[in-house]
Write a protein that holds these residues in place. Structure first.
Motif, PDB file in Angstrom:
ATOM      1  N   THR A   1      44.030  40.700  48.392  1.00  0.00           N
ATOM      2  CA  THR A   1      44.058  42.061  48.961  1.00  0.00           C
ATOM      3  C   THR A   1      44.775  42.876  48.257  1.00  0.00           C
ATOM      4  N   THR A   2      44.561  43.952  47.723  1.00  0.00           N
ATOM      5  CA  THR A   2      45.277  44.916  47.062  1.00  0.00           C
ATOM      6  C   THR A   2      45.621  46.058  48.001  1.00  0.00           C
ATOM      7  N   ARG A   3      46.738  46.904  47.819  1.00  0.00           N
ATOM      8  CA  ARG A   3      47.072  47.897  48.476  1.00  0.00           C
ATOM      9  C   ARG A   3      47.721  48.890  47.512  1.00  0.00           C
ATOM     10  N   VAL A   4      47.087  49.975  47.355  1.00  0.00           N
ATOM     11  CA  VAL A   4      47.526  51.275  46.385  1.00  0.00           C
ATOM     12  C   VAL A   4      48.325  52.216  47.230  1.00  0.00           C
TER      13      VAL A   4
ATOM     14  N   ILE B   1      31.721  41.030  41.272  1.00  0.00           N
ATOM     15  CA  ILE B   1      32.821  41.313  42.280  1.00  0.00           C
ATOM     16  C   ILE B   1      32.364  41.808  43.636  1.00  0.00           C
ATOM     17  N   ALA B   2      32.965  41.176  44.285  1.00  0.00           N
ATOM     18  CA  ALA B   2      32.793  41.371  46.087  1.00  0.00           C
ATOM     19  C   ALA B   2      34.111  42.142  46.637  1.00  0.00           C
ATOM     20  N   PHE B   3      33.658  43.307  47.268  1.00  0.00           N
ATOM     21  CA  PHE B   3      34.813  43.871  48.018  1.00  0.00           C
ATOM     22  C   PHE B   3      34.640  43.714  49.677  1.00  0.00           C
ATOM     23  N   GLY B   4      35.660  43.576  50.339  1.00  0.00           N
ATOM     24  CA  GLY B   4      35.615  43.612  51.639  1.00  0.00           C
ATOM     25  C   GLY B   4      35.876  44.940  52.232  1.00  0.00           C
ATOM     26  N   THR B   5      35.899  44.855  53.971  1.00  0.00           N
ATOM     27  CA  THR B   5      36.284  46.170  54.665  1.00  0.00           C
ATOM     28  C   THR B   5      37.759  46.880  54.135  1.00  0.00           C
ATOM     29  N   ALA B   6      37.501  47.947  53.767  1.00  0.00           N
ATOM     30  CA  ALA B   6      38.685  48.887  53.194  1.00  0.00           C
ATOM     31  C   ALA B   6      39.534  49.534  54.423  1.00  0.00           C
TER      32      ALA B   6
ATOM     33  N   LEU C   1      47.643  59.103  49.605  1.00  0.00           N
ATOM     34  CA  LEU C   1      46.857  58.074  50.264  1.00  0.00           C
ATOM     35  C   LEU C   1      47.478  56.638  50.134  1.00  0.00           C
ATOM     36  N   ASP C   2      46.703  55.917  50.832  1.00  0.00           N
ATOM     37  CA  ASP C   2      47.378  54.480  51.403  1.00  0.00           C
ATOM     38  C   ASP C   2      46.039  53.759  51.510  1.00  0.00           C
ATOM     39  N   LEU C   3      45.607  52.921  50.337  1.00  0.00           N
ATOM     40  CA  LEU C   3      44.221  52.310  50.642  1.00  0.00           C
ATOM     41  C   LEU C   3      44.483  50.712  50.250  1.00  0.00           C
ATOM     42  N   THR C   4      43.846  49.979  51.345  1.00  0.00           N
ATOM     43  CA  THR C   4      44.071  48.471  51.285  1.00  0.00           C
ATOM     44  C   THR C   4      42.629  47.975  51.285  1.00  0.00           C
ATOM     45  N   ILE C   5      42.098  47.051  50.278  1.00  0.00           N
ATOM     46  CA  ILE C   5      40.912  46.646  50.209  1.00  0.00           C
ATOM     47  C   ILE C   5      40.930  45.094  49.618  1.00  0.00           C
ATOM     48  N   PRO C   6      40.109  44.306  50.304  1.00  0.00           N
ATOM     49  CA  PRO C   6      39.997  42.880  49.763  1.00  0.00           C
ATOM     50  C   PRO C   6      39.127  42.743  48.683  1.00  0.00           C
ATOM     51  N   PHE C   7      39.292  41.861  47.530  1.00  0.00           N
ATOM     52  CA  PHE C   7      38.198  41.741  46.271  1.00  0.00           C
ATOM     53  C   PHE C   7      38.155  40.265  45.942  1.00  0.00           C
ATOM     54  N   LYS C   8      37.048  39.872  45.383  1.00  0.00           N
ATOM     55  CA  LYS C   8      36.909  38.565  44.979  1.00  0.00           C
ATOM     56  C   LYS C   8      36.035  38.601  43.771  1.00  0.00           C
TER      57      LYS C   8
END
Length: 535
Positions: free
Chosen positions: A141-144, A182-187, A70-77
């Motif tokens: 923004t993290t990407r795994v 914690i807030a997460f944005g569009t992934a 998988l390739d997952l990208t998601i912003p968080f604050k």
């Protein structure tokens, strides 16, 4: 090694296997396709929010789809609110609620941790990486990226690290938080979809809230429960604004001891009443009704730094079912360092009262257990027995009388056990138990099932073990709830069900309750309000 991984893949994935999925966006219009295990999650204006600050583990799962690569990208604050680690998290290749990979973004300690969790130990493998640029109130923004055994983690466009591990080959994804809002944005997600051999099912403990706000700041902890001769359940607990609640403008006397009542065997509970509220932090209460009908609450006082003459044990008594309480009475014990209590008074068949304390025999020494004995109904405690273990601190003892008259004691932290054959006047040397835990609580049921509930540190959860041979052997730990607070208390109800009360920990900590059925066939958690019939 390759053949073993191929075998693991075959066991994990059903026939028909894997198919590459087109990249997709996860837009937070609502929580469709996701299932909350724990926490206060909601979608709001295109953002996923987890708003509960205190808990160490809140998590939401996407159980309907599983991925291998998988390739997952998601912003968080992370919000700056609270004193915890303020951690966002990405979970992947989860095959159960206890077995998964997890990237932990710890804002307070400026670190990113790659974690593999397994049944029985939440952080089985943890590899830490410092990252000073991780901050609260900032969108990151993290990407795994996971391909085979290779795990790559990026933050804000920079590759942080690469780890190699092939233990888990496929599973579902989730999002997690720890001690933070914690807030997460569009992934954005793409990967190879697979079918798991066993569906991913989100199991939730069927607890009910006994108390969520006693009016002191929203932090409730350290409960203990007893059932009176009239059939009323009484639960005492600590009520403050935090784990240690020193006096402040809003709570001038610091934390207090409160009591809630139930007249329907734990289905509903009254609003809290005040039992004790002295000018410093009052904590760790326990409650007992003696054979003469009197109620007695044990508790201790506390101040940061544990200044002399402030870390003491007290008793308060009631002769009218807890409607009124007498003044606090200090307990005279041989402990010269700070003394503490976390266990109710235990009454023996001959009327002797046992009060297990712990603390230092002399200032600066390691903590030991001291069992006080009273033969005049608690008016005086002239006898005592000490329990030592060389080189070890001993805390939070729990005592139960076994069918043959022996007394069994279980002690934090490893846990250890010892016994007395003379009514508590002397004890054997503590020996290690097969499980570690904090704040154990013992109950022997009418079916002669010995229960021991405790906080299980390896999994940061509330668990229980049981014995059908008076403690000679014990079961494997049984999960009651995934919250770390614990300090459980147990009481048997007239129909044989066992009521468990415990707490959640963290800012906004609550008192929870659930029901068990305990028989020689095993122990199981019953549906909410005990609507099932014991087996």
């Amino acid at each position: 090694m390759g053949s073993l991984r191929a075998l693991a893949w075959a066991l994990c994935c059903a026939v028909g296997g894997a198919a590459a999925a087109a990249p997709s966006e996860i837009v937070w219009k609502d929580l469709s396709g996701w299932e909350v295990e724990y926490g206060r999650w909601r979608a709001e204006e295109g953002t996923l929010l987890q708003t509960e600050v205190g808990p160490a583990r809140t998590i939401i799962w996407r159980p309907g789809k599983a991925y291998s690569d998988l390739d997952l990208t998601i912003p968080f604050k992370a919000s700056s609110e609270g004193d915890g680690v303020k951690a966002a998290g990405v979970v992947y290749r989860a095959v159960s609620q206890e077995e998964y990979y997890y990237i932990h973004y710890d804002v307070r300690n400026s670190q990113v941790v790659w974690v593999r969790s397994a049944p029985g130990k939440e952080w089985t493998d943890a590899r830490r990486h410092r990252w000073p640029e991780l901050r609260a109130e900032t969108w990151h923004t993290t990407r795994v990226v996971v391909r085979g055994d290779r795990h790559e983690v990026y933050l804000d466009g920079k590759r942080l690290f690469t780890e190699t591990d092939g233990t888990l080959q496929a599973g579902v994804i989730g999002l997690r938080t720890g001690q933070g809002r914690i807030a997460f944005g569009t992934a954005r997600l793409e990967g190879t979809e697979v079918s798991l051999d066993r569906p991913f099912v989100v199991l939730k403990p069927p607890f009910s809230d006994l108390c969520t706000d006693a009016g002191t700041g929203g932090y409730e902890a350290f409960p203990d429960v007893c059932r009176t001769k009239s059939g009323e359940l009484l639960c005492v607990f600590y009520a403050g604004h935090g784990h240690v609640s020193v006096p402040n403008d809003k709570l001038p006397k610091g934390a207090r001891i409160c009591l809630a009542r139930s007249t329907d065997n734990g289905k509903t509970w009254s609003k809290p009443e005040v039992v004790v509220d002295t000018p410093i932090d009052d904590r760790d209460p326990s409650i007992t009704q003696l054979s003469d009908g009197r109620l007695v609450v044990t508790y201790m006082t506390y101040v940061p730094g544990r200044k002399p003459m402030t870390h003491e044990v007290f008793l308060v008594w009631s002769a009218d079912g807890g409607k009124t309480w007498g003044p606090p009475q200090p307990v005279d014990s041989p402990l010269k360092g700070n003394e503490a209590v976390s266990e109710p008074i235990r009454e023996m068949p001959d009327g002797t009262l046992l009060l297990p304390l712990y603390g230092a025999a002399e200032p600066g020494q390691k903590s030991t257990v001291c069992v006080l004995l009273s033969r005049d109904g608690g008016r005086s405690w002239p006898e005592h027995a000490m329990v030592h273990l060389e080189g070890e601190h001993l805390h939070e003892p729990s005592v139960v009388r076994l069918p043959d008259g022996r007394l069994l004691m279980v002690i934090r932290p490893r846990m250890t056990w010892c016994e007395s054959t003379d009514g508590g006047r002397s004890w054997t040397r503590p020996q290690a138990m097969p499980v570690s835990g904090d704040a154990p609580y013992l109950l022997l049921t009418s079916r002669q099932i010995l229960l021991c509930a405790f906080r299980h540190r390896p999994t940061k959860s509330t668990r229980l073990i049981y014995s059908t041979d008076a403690g000679k052997t014990w079961s494997e730990p049984i999960l009651l709830d995934r919250v770390i607070g614990a300090y459980p208390s147990l009481v048997e109800l007239p129909d044989g069900r066992i009521l468990v009360v415990y707490y959640t920990e963290g800012a906004g900590s609550d008192i929870r309750a659930l029901f068990l059925d305990a028989s020689r066939a095993g122990v199981r958690v019953l549906p909410k309000e005990g609507s099932d019939t014991p087996g």
